[in-house]
Design a protein around this motif. Structure first.
Motif, mmCIF file in Angstrom:
data_model
loop_
_atom_site.group_PDB
_atom_site.id
_atom_site.type_symbol
_atom_site.label_atom_id
_atom_site.label_comp_id
_atom_site.label_asym_id
_atom_site.label_seq_id
_atom_site.Cartn_x
_atom_site.Cartn_y
_atom_site.Cartn_z
ATOM 1 N N HIS A 128 1.131 -1.246 -0.232
ATOM 2 C CA HIS A 128 -0.051 0.429 -0.073
ATOM 3 C C HIS A 128 0.826 1.187 -0.001
ATOM 4 C CE1 HIS A 128 -3.259 2.610 1.028
ATOM 5 N NE2 HIS A 128 -2.542 2.917 2.106
ATOM 6 N N PHE A 129 1.984 0.920 0.560
ATOM 7 C CA PHE A 129 2.959 2.479 0.666
ATOM 8 C C PHE A 129 3.737 1.815 -0.547
ATOM 9 C CE2 PHE A 129 0.938 2.537 5.051
ATOM 10 C CZ PHE A 129 0.751 4.079 5.174
ATOM 11 N N ARG A 130 3.576 0.880 -0.924
ATOM 12 C CA ARG A 130 5.071 1.195 -2.086
ATOM 13 C C ARG A 130 6.396 1.027 -1.538
ATOM 14 N NH1 ARG A 130 2.410 5.199 -5.524
ATOM 15 N NH2 ARG A 130 0.750 3.781 -6.817
ATOM 16 N N LEU A 131 6.673 0.093 0.074
ATOM 17 C CA LEU A 131 7.622 -0.078 0.277
ATOM 18 C C LEU A 131 8.180 -1.802 0.093
ATOM 19 C CD1 LEU A 131 7.051 1.793 3.351
ATOM 20 C CD2 LEU A 131 8.942 2.116 1.886
ATOM 21 N N GLU A 132 7.576 -2.634 -0.651
ATOM 22 C CA GLU A 132 7.538 -3.664 -0.889
ATOM 23 C C GLU A 132 8.985 -4.323 -1.275
ATOM 24 O OE1 GLU A 132 4.941 -2.077 -2.435
ATOM 25 O OE2 GLU A 132 5.089 -3.191 -4.380
ATOM 26 N N ASN A 133 9.661 -3.341 -2.041
ATOM 27 C CA ASN A 133 10.720 -4.182 -2.753
ATOM 28 C C ASN A 133 12.261 -3.518 -2.134
ATOM 29 O OD1 ASN A 133 10.368 -5.468 -4.525
ATOM 30 N ND2 ASN A 133 9.166 -3.621 -5.680
ATOM 31 N N LYS A 134 11.463 -2.314 -0.592
ATOM 32 C CA LYS A 134 12.468 -1.920 0.073
ATOM 33 C C LYS A 134 13.144 -2.507 0.974
ATOM 34 C CE LYS A 134 11.905 1.999 -2.527
ATOM 35 N NZ LYS A 134 12.760 2.972 -3.157
ATOM 36 N N LEU A 135 14.180 -2.625 1.462
ATOM 37 C CA LEU A 135 14.766 -3.110 2.657
ATOM 38 C C LEU A 135 14.227 -2.707 4.428
ATOM 39 C CD1 LEU A 135 16.647 -4.813 4.455
ATOM 40 C CD2 LEU A 135 17.898 -3.097 4.158
ATOM 41 N N CYS A 136 13.562 -2.874 4.851
ATOM 42 C CA CYS A 136 12.263 -2.550 5.653
ATOM 43 C C CYS A 136 11.784 -3.227 7.078
ATOM 44 C CB CYS A 136 10.829 -2.184 5.842
ATOM 45 S SG CYS A 136 10.313 -1.852 4.431
ATOM 46 N N ILE A 137 12.307 -2.482 8.386
ATOM 47 C CA ILE A 137 12.140 -3.394 9.325
ATOM 48 C C ILE A 137 10.820 -2.917 9.862
ATOM 49 C CG2 ILE A 137 12.818 -3.865 11.688
ATOM 50 C CD1 ILE A 137 14.976 -4.682 9.761
ATOM 51 N N VAL A 138 9.979 -4.044 10.133
ATOM 52 C CA VAL A 138 8.700 -3.644 10.638
ATOM 53 C C VAL A 138 8.400 -4.335 12.222
ATOM 54 C CG1 VAL A 138 5.947 -3.905 9.944
ATOM 55 C CG2 VAL A 138 7.427 -3.826 8.049
ATOM 56 N N GLU A 139 7.708 -3.364 13.339
ATOM 57 C CA GLU A 139 7.438 -3.993 13.966
ATOM 58 C C GLU A 139 5.384 -3.751 14.411
ATOM 59 O OE1 GLU A 139 9.985 -2.670 17.556
ATOM 60 O OE2 GLU A 139 7.912 -1.613 18.243
ATOM 61 N N VAL A 140 5.272 -4.746 15.111
ATOM 62 C CA VAL A 140 3.271 -4.729 15.334
ATOM 63 C C VAL A 140 3.512 -5.199 16.616
ATOM 64 C CG1 VAL A 140 1.772 -5.401 14.810
ATOM 65 C CG2 VAL A 140 3.535 -5.721 12.937
ATOM 66 N N ASN A 141 3.224 -4.018 17.091
ATOM 67 C CA ASN A 141 2.815 -4.560 18.766
ATOM 68 C C ASN A 141 4.116 -4.977 19.792
ATOM 69 O OD1 ASN A 141 0.081 -3.707 18.509
ATOM 70 N ND2 ASN A 141 -0.462 -5.628 17.792
ATOM 71 N N VAL A 142 5.179 -4.580 19.294
ATOM 72 C CA VAL A 142 6.633 -4.354 20.069
ATOM 73 C C VAL A 142 6.885 -5.961 19.592
ATOM 74 C CG1 VAL A 142 7.988 -3.790 21.736
ATOM 75 C CG2 VAL A 142 5.922 -2.648 21.867
ATOM 76 N N ARG A 143 6.839 -5.549 18.684
ATOM 77 C CA ARG A 143 7.931 -7.435 17.918
ATOM 78 C C ARG A 143 7.420 -7.096 16.406
ATOM 79 N NH1 ARG A 143 5.133 -11.628 15.321
ATOM 80 N NH2 ARG A 143 6.746 -13.546 15.088
ATOM 81 N N ILE A 144 9.696 -7.290 16.456
ATOM 82 C CA ILE A 144 9.623 -7.217 14.923
ATOM 83 C C ILE A 144 9.196 -8.520 14.515
ATOM 84 C CG2 ILE A 144 12.213 -7.390 13.613
ATOM 85 C CD1 ILE A 144 13.280 -5.905 15.844
ATOM 86 N N ILE A 145 8.682 -8.631 12.823
ATOM 87 C CA ILE A 145 8.141 -9.261 12.443
ATOM 88 C C ILE A 145 9.182 -9.308 10.912
ATOM 89 C CG2 ILE A 145 6.461 -9.656 10.647
ATOM 90 C CD1 ILE A 145 5.144 -9.292 13.657
ATOM 91 N N GLN A 146 9.410 -11.046 11.082
ATOM 92 C CA GLN A 146 10.800 -11.379 10.456
ATOM 93 C C GLN A 146 9.852 -11.606 8.819
ATOM 94 O OE1 GLN A 146 13.789 -12.319 11.490
ATOM 95 N NE2 GLN A 146 13.123 -12.239 13.105
ATOM 96 N N LYS A 147 10.732 -11.183 7.536
ATOM 97 C CA LYS A 147 10.807 -10.505 6.363
ATOM 98 C C LYS A 147 9.957 -11.886 6.205
ATOM 99 C CE LYS A 147 11.603 -9.288 1.895
ATOM 100 N NZ LYS A 147 12.986 -8.677 1.474
ATOM 101 N N HIS A 148 9.877 -13.264 6.338
ATOM 102 C CA HIS A 148 9.010 -14.522 5.499
ATOM 103 C C HIS A 148 7.644 -14.608 6.515
ATOM 104 C CE1 HIS A 148 10.363 -15.957 9.463
ATOM 105 N NE2 HIS A 148 9.516 -16.932 9.555
ATOM 106 N N GLU A 149 7.486 -13.340 7.302
ATOM 107 C CA GLU A 149 6.276 -13.859 7.429
ATOM 108 C C GLU A 149 5.455 -12.622 7.388
ATOM 109 O OE1 GLU A 149 5.638 -14.371 12.379
ATOM 110 O OE2 GLU A 149 7.928 -13.440 11.926
ATOM 111 N N TYR A 150 5.426 -11.810 6.692
ATOM 112 C CA TYR A 150 4.927 -10.651 6.093
ATOM 113 C C TYR A 150 3.813 -10.953 5.483
ATOM 114 C CZ TYR A 150 8.979 -7.665 6.851
ATOM 115 O OH TYR A 150 9.919 -7.030 7.158
ATOM 116 N N GLU A 151 3.583 -11.742 4.647
ATOM 117 C CA GLU A 151 2.523 -11.821 3.568
ATOM 118 C C GLU A 151 1.124 -13.252 4.429
ATOM 119 O OE1 GLU A 151 1.827 -10.598 1.118
ATOM 120 O OE2 GLU A 151 3.353 -10.167 0.918
ATOM 121 N N THR A 152 2.029 -13.223 6.088
ATOM 122 C CA THR A 152 0.954 -14.246 6.662
ATOM 123 C C THR A 152 0.980 -13.134 7.976
ATOM 124 O OG1 THR A 152 2.555 -15.484 7.755
ATOM 125 C CG2 THR A 152 1.891 -16.021 5.745
ATOM 126 N N LYS A 153 1.561 -12.683 8.375
ATOM 127 C CA LYS A 153 1.390 -11.287 9.824
ATOM 128 C C LYS A 153 -0.141 -10.592 9.741
ATOM 129 C CE LYS A 153 1.262 -9.748 13.891
ATOM 130 N NZ LYS A 153 0.448 -10.321 14.902
#
Length: 67
Positions: free
Chosen positions: A25-50
């Protein structure tokens, strides 16, 4: 759904259901990102299922090159 993204309440479209959807949605899918949801870092392999829920606190850090 409303998420708190980097400290700011943001309404996202109904199509955004996962971390992967949010990055697309934010056009960041091809960028190197770190994502945290509710104080938990989400691993890249979890992006499509989290799943995201209304009110989740999301922190997105992406890297920008420069000189």
């Amino acid at each position: 759904m409303t998420l708190v993204i980097n400290g700011e309440a943001v309404a996202v479209p109904d199509e955004v259901k996962t971390v992967g959807d949010l990055l697309a949605h934010f056009r960041l899918e091809n960028k190197l990102c770190i994502v945290e949801v509710n104080v938990r870092i989400i691993q890249k392999h979890e992006y499509e299922t989290k799943a995201l829920c209304d009110g989740d606190r999301v922190e997105i850090v992406h890297f920008v090159g420069g000189g």
